[in-house]
Scaffold this motif. Structure first.
Motif, PDB file in Angstrom:
ATOM      1  N   GLY A   1       0.796  -1.209   0.000  1.00  0.00           N
ATOM      2  CA  GLY A   1       0.000   0.000   0.000  1.00  0.00           C
ATOM      3  C   GLY A   1       0.833   1.265   0.000  1.00  0.00           C
ATOM      4  N   ASP A   2       2.150   1.128   0.048  1.00  0.00           N
ATOM      5  CA  ASP A   2       3.035   2.291   0.034  1.00  0.00           C
ATOM      6  C   ASP A   2       3.079   2.918  -1.364  1.00  0.00           C
ATOM      7  N   ALA A   3       3.213   4.218  -1.396  1.00  0.00           N
ATOM      8  CA  ALA A   3       3.315   4.928  -2.671  1.00  0.00           C
ATOM      9  C   ALA A   3       4.675   4.651  -3.318  1.00  0.00           C
ATOM     10  N   GLN A   4       4.656   4.410  -4.623  1.00  0.00           N
ATOM     11  CA  GLN A   4       5.877   4.224  -5.403  1.00  0.00           C
ATOM     12  C   GLN A   4       6.138   5.531  -6.163  1.00  0.00           C
ATOM     13  N   THR A   5       7.311   6.103  -5.991  1.00  0.00           N
ATOM     14  CA  THR A   5       7.581   7.423  -6.565  1.00  0.00           C
ATOM     15  C   THR A   5       8.816   7.410  -7.459  1.00  0.00           C
ATOM     16  N   THR A   6       8.792   8.271  -8.427  1.00  0.00           N
ATOM     17  CA  THR A   6       9.955   8.515  -9.288  1.00  0.00           C
ATOM     18  C   THR A   6      10.042  10.015  -9.544  1.00  0.00           C
ATOM     19  N   SER A   7      11.228  10.473  -9.897  1.00  0.00           N
ATOM     20  CA  SER A   7      11.409  11.883 -10.249  1.00  0.00           C
ATOM     21  C   SER A   7      12.280  11.967 -11.497  1.00  0.00           C
ATOM     22  N   LEU A   8      11.992  12.958 -12.305  1.00  0.00           N
ATOM     23  CA  LEU A   8      12.701  13.159 -13.557  1.00  0.00           C
ATOM     24  C   LEU A   8      13.024  14.639 -13.721  1.00  0.00           C
ATOM     25  N   VAL A   9      14.300  14.925 -13.982  1.00  0.00           N
ATOM     26  CA  VAL A   9      14.747  16.288 -14.264  1.00  0.00           C
ATOM     27  C   VAL A   9      15.328  16.288 -15.667  1.00  0.00           C
ATOM     28  N   ARG A  10      14.850  17.205 -16.508  1.00  0.00           N
ATOM     29  CA  ARG A  10      15.266  17.181 -17.911  1.00  0.00           C
ATOM     30  C   ARG A  10      15.589  18.591 -18.382  1.00  0.00           C
ATOM     31  N   GLY A  11      16.632  18.711 -19.189  1.00  0.00           N
ATOM     32  CA  GLY A  11      16.980  19.971 -19.831  1.00  0.00           C
ATOM     33  C   GLY A  11      17.373  19.707 -21.273  1.00  0.00           C
ATOM     34  N   PHE A  12      17.068  20.650 -22.149  1.00  0.00           N
ATOM     35  CA  PHE A  12      17.419  20.446 -23.547  1.00  0.00           C
ATOM     36  C   PHE A  12      17.850  21.765 -24.174  1.00  0.00           C
ATOM     37  N   GLY A  13      18.610  21.663 -25.246  1.00  0.00           N
ATOM     38  CA  GLY A  13      19.068  22.858 -25.950  1.00  0.00           C
ATOM     39  C   GLY A  13      19.301  22.563 -27.405  1.00  0.00           C
ATOM     40  N   ASN A  14      19.335  23.621 -28.220  1.00  0.00           N
ATOM     41  CA  ASN A  14      19.534  23.469 -29.655  1.00  0.00           C
ATOM     42  C   ASN A  14      20.421  24.598 -30.168  1.00  0.00           C
ATOM     43  N   LEU A  15      21.334  24.239 -31.060  1.00  0.00           N
ATOM     44  CA  LEU A  15      22.240  25.205 -31.674  1.00  0.00           C
ATOM     45  C   LEU A  15      22.049  25.174 -33.186  1.00  0.00           C
ATOM     46  N   GLU A  16      21.851  26.343 -33.778  1.00  0.00           N
ATOM     47  CA  GLU A  16      21.687  26.441 -35.228  1.00  0.00           C
ATOM     48  C   GLU A  16      22.822  27.278 -35.792  1.00  0.00           C
TER      49      GLU A  16
ATOM     50  N   LEU B   1      22.975  24.497 -43.476  1.00  0.00           N
ATOM     51  CA  LEU B   1      22.542  24.844 -42.129  1.00  0.00           C
ATOM     52  C   LEU B   1      22.746  23.626 -41.225  1.00  0.00           C
ATOM     53  N   ILE B   2      23.431  23.847 -40.103  1.00  0.00           N
ATOM     54  CA  ILE B   2      23.694  22.774 -39.150  1.00  0.00           C
ATOM     55  C   ILE B   2      22.790  22.958 -37.927  1.00  0.00           C
ATOM     56  N   ASN B   3      22.136  21.896 -37.517  1.00  0.00           N
ATOM     57  CA  ASN B   3      21.355  21.866 -36.277  1.00  0.00           C
ATOM     58  C   ASN B   3      21.969  20.831 -35.345  1.00  0.00           C
ATOM     59  N   ALA B   4      22.354  21.265 -34.156  1.00  0.00           N
ATOM     60  CA  ALA B   4      22.889  20.355 -33.142  1.00  0.00           C
ATOM     61  C   ALA B   4      22.114  20.585 -31.856  1.00  0.00           C
ATOM     62  N   GLY B   5      21.767  19.518 -31.195  1.00  0.00           N
ATOM     63  CA  GLY B   5      21.012  19.661 -29.955  1.00  0.00           C
ATOM     64  C   GLY B   5      21.112  18.412 -29.113  1.00  0.00           C
ATOM     65  N   GLY B   6      20.471  18.475 -27.976  1.00  0.00           N
ATOM     66  CA  GLY B   6      20.508  17.319 -27.094  1.00  0.00           C
ATOM     67  C   GLY B   6      19.592  17.505 -25.900  1.00  0.00           C
ATOM     68  N   THR B   7      19.265  16.386 -25.286  1.00  0.00           N
ATOM     69  CA  THR B   7      18.470  16.371 -24.066  1.00  0.00           C
ATOM     70  C   THR B   7      19.259  15.647 -22.989  1.00  0.00           C
ATOM     71  N   LEU B   8      19.446  16.293 -21.876  1.00  0.00           N
ATOM     72  CA  LEU B   8      20.127  15.705 -20.721  1.00  0.00           C
ATOM     73  C   LEU B   8      19.080  15.513 -19.632  1.00  0.00           C
ATOM     74  N   GLU B   9      18.975  14.279 -19.144  1.00  0.00           N
ATOM     75  CA  GLU B   9      17.970  14.041 -18.117  1.00  0.00           C
ATOM     76  C   GLU B   9      18.497  13.108 -17.040  1.00  0.00           C
ATOM     77  N   HIS B  10      17.952  13.291 -15.850  1.00  0.00           N
ATOM     78  CA  HIS B  10      18.267  12.422 -14.725  1.00  0.00           C
ATOM     79  C   HIS B  10      16.976  11.822 -14.206  1.00  0.00           C
ATOM     80  N   TYR B  11      16.903  10.486 -14.265  1.00  0.00           N
ATOM     81  CA  TYR B  11      15.733   9.739 -13.818  1.00  0.00           C
ATOM     82  C   TYR B  11      16.132   8.973 -12.563  1.00  0.00           C
ATOM     83  N   SER B  12      15.313   9.070 -11.543  1.00  0.00           N
ATOM     84  CA  SER B  12      15.701   8.532 -10.244  1.00  0.00           C
ATOM     85  C   SER B  12      15.941   7.028 -10.267  1.00  0.00           C
ATOM     86  N   LEU B  13      15.337   6.304 -11.205  1.00  0.00           N
ATOM     87  CA  LEU B  13      15.483   4.841 -11.237  1.00  0.00           C
ATOM     88  C   LEU B  13      16.611   4.356 -12.140  1.00  0.00           C
ATOM     89  N   THR B  14      17.059   5.197 -13.076  1.00  0.00           N
ATOM     90  CA  THR B  14      18.069   4.730 -14.029  1.00  0.00           C
ATOM     91  C   THR B  14      19.296   5.624 -14.116  1.00  0.00           C
TER      92      THR B  14
END
Length: 243
Positions: free
Chosen positions: A13-28, A36-49
């Motif tokens: 009956g206990d609550a199961q929790t996770t948290s996710l922090v994500r940031g992204f950016g793009n360079l043109e 035209l060059i497009n470079a980008g990425g997403t950096l994220e931290h997931y509490s389980l992985t």
């Protein structure tokens, strides 16, 4: 942050929790008047992985107005769900509380599924013909695909791999004012040590769509679909092709 409470899914009956922090950016960067060059990425931290980085790099070449060729590579992830990481599904006889079946017990420690994609694309605007064509030829390598162990209680593990090759395009024609005809087609081939994955996507699919503007702000649309056979993961039955 996600919080889920389900005794049936997690045997508590206990609550199961996770948290996710994500940031992204793009360079043109217009490295050349035609490139035209497009470079980008997403950096994220997931509490389980833990932490992961999903980068993307695209180069767009436009030799003339309305004609663009693009080439690129990207990486993406799918994080395991709470059910896959922490699921514990048991069934009991009531009212004695005797364990009747233990179907699923996740041991955790799963890694995100990973996709590395290479693609070549074309975007053409043929204004004299009122036609737009958008096409993409791609190759993907999928790894660490989650699967269930055969023995009960079943447990999710990172086990399978697959290579996906495909072509997809959309042709859009604008005829008379208020009239539009769109043709979508996709062709997919999957190679994997697991035969189930090879049939998990239709090898071909086609959609033909037309819309017509009528008086008094009415629109009429017609669509026809052709979809190839597929065998859904987890099911032995095959869904035959249909229209």
């Amino acid at each position: 942050k996600d919080s889920v409470t389900s005794r049936q899914m997690f045997n508590t009956g206990d609550a199961q929790t996770t948290s996710l922090v994500r940031g992204f950016g793009n360079l043109e960067w217009r490295i050349h008047p035609l490139v035209l060059i497009n470079a980008g990425g997403t950096l994220e931290h997931y509490s389980l992985t833990g932490t992961s980085l999903a980068p993307r790099l695209m180069a767009n070449f436009q030799p003339m107005a309305g004609q663009t060729l693009r080439v690129g590579v990207s990486k993406a992830y799918r994080t395991p769900s709470l059910a896959e990481q922490k699921g514990d599904v048991r069934y009991y006889y009531s009212p004695l509380g005797t364990l009747a079946a233990w179907n699923h017990r996740s041991l955790g420690g799963l890694k995100p599924e990973q996709v590395v994609a290479h693609e070549i694309g074309y975007l053409g605007e043929l204004r004299d013909l009122r036609l737009t064509l958008d096409a993409r030829l791609y190759r993907e390598r999928v790894s660490r695909i989650l699967d269930l162990t055969p023995a009960t209680p079943r447990n999710f593990i990172n086990e399978d791999t697959a290579r996906v090759r495909g072509l997809e395009y959309q042709a859009k024609w604008r005829g008379l004012p208020g009239t539009q005809v769109v043709l979508n087609q996709s062709f997919v081939r999957i190679a994997s040590p697991d035969a189930r994955l090879e049939e998990s996507s239709p090898t071909h699919a086609t959609t033909l769509f037309a819309t017509l503007a009528l008086p008094h702000d009415w629109d009429l649309s017609l669509a026809h679909h052709w979809v190839g056979a597929v065998r859904w993961l987890g099911f032995s039955e095959r869904t035959e092709k249909y229209r």
